[in-house]
Design a protein around this motif. Sequence first.
Motif, short mmCIF file in Angstrom:
data_model
loop_
_atom_site.label_atom_id
_atom_site.label_comp_id
_atom_site.label_asym_id
_atom_site.label_seq_id
_atom_site.Cartn_x
_atom_site.Cartn_y
_atom_site.Cartn_z
N GLU A 126 47.70 56.23 60.51
CA GLU A 126 47.62 56.21 59.06
C GLU A 126 47.94 57.56 58.43
O GLU A 126 48.68 57.64 57.45
N ASN A 127 47.39 58.62 58.97
CA ASN A 127 47.65 59.95 58.37
C ASN A 127 49.12 60.33 58.48
O ASN A 127 49.67 61.01 57.61
N GLU A 128 49.78 59.88 59.54
CA GLU A 128 51.22 60.16 59.69
C GLU A 128 52.05 59.39 58.68
O GLU A 128 53.11 59.87 58.24
N CYS A 129 51.58 58.22 58.28
CA CYS A 129 52.26 57.46 57.23
C CYS A 129 52.22 58.21 55.90
O CYS A 129 53.20 58.25 55.16
N HIS A 130 51.07 58.81 55.61
CA HIS A 130 50.95 59.59 54.38
C HIS A 130 51.84 60.83 54.43
O HIS A 130 52.44 61.22 53.42
N ASP A 131 51.96 61.42 55.62
CA ASP A 131 52.88 62.56 55.77
C ASP A 131 54.32 62.11 55.54
O ASP A 131 55.11 62.82 54.89
N ARG A 191 52.04 62.77 47.47
CA ARG A 191 51.13 62.31 48.51
C ARG A 191 50.07 61.41 47.90
O ARG A 191 49.49 61.74 46.87
N SER A 192 49.85 60.28 48.54
CA SER A 192 48.80 59.36 48.10
C SER A 192 48.12 58.79 49.33
O SER A 192 48.80 58.27 50.22
N GLU A 193 46.81 58.89 49.38
CA GLU A 193 46.08 58.37 50.52
C GLU A 193 45.16 57.21 50.12
O GLU A 193 44.22 56.88 50.83
N ARG A 219 41.69 50.28 65.08
CA ARG A 219 42.62 51.02 64.22
C ARG A 219 43.80 50.14 63.86
O ARG A 219 43.95 49.03 64.38
N GLU A 232 54.99 61.60 51.88
CA GLU A 232 55.13 62.88 51.19
C GLU A 232 56.51 63.48 51.42
O GLU A 232 57.13 64.06 50.52
#
Length: 265
Positions: free
Chosen positions: A156-161, A170-172, A141, A164
């Motif tokens: 990674e998902n927390e970076c997108h949060d 929001r962009s993933e 990871r 936002e």
Amino acid sequence: MSSALKNYQTLILQPEADWNLFQLSLEIGRIQVTQADFSSHHQLVEEIVGKIESKIGPDDDTYSVIEAINQTLFGEYRFSGNDRDYYEPQNSLMTSVLERRKGIPITLSILYREVAHRVGLNLRCVAMPGHFLLKYRMPQRQLFIDAYHGGQILLENECHDLMESVTETRSEIPETLATASNRVVILRLLMNLKAIYRQQGNLALLLEVLERRIPLMLDPLPEILERGLTKLSLEDYGGALEDIEYYLQHAQDTSMKEVVEQQID
């Protein structure tokens, strides 16, 4: 050309892969303090690195090293994000960041990356929209580090949060968290200063920023024009004419060229 600008240009003439972002960010500090002496700044960083090294051992894992950096940088030395005066120019000048122990995401990240590198942790820059992070690639990871918020570790998902919450969008897509080149980092740091000095109406310092951005840009024409118009406002008519004529010779936008030609008259 000032000696401060010469020092900066000497550094950026080196291969980009060899650029030291920390040293370049110090040189950018000469925009406000032309004759700045960096010896005390280097001494402080050496001191911080020594404290971090005293906390880690040869068998410590990545998380232990990050914890030691965070304890030292944000605990002992009290570096922090400047929430109260986020848009102060001093937050974008590494010399001031080291003296005041306050900064914004990009300057705190550059400092964090420098001390991490010196203790054997190689981090990469992420110029995320609305924020700035560091990342470390592990076998399974990627870890992201938010230097503005005390070295918080994000997935990674927390970076997108986070993106936002900062930008309200929001962009993933992978590019959002891609590694930023040295050139992109320095251009972004200078863009912060450009926006601040322009908003303040400080044309002399705006000109200093433009002088440092233009050599790094793939398409410098818009900022060559801006430099020319800034020189015009500062009554440097010869310099203004040179930049404006260069723009007219190379620009493709005919409607804009007509507006600019009026400035020559």
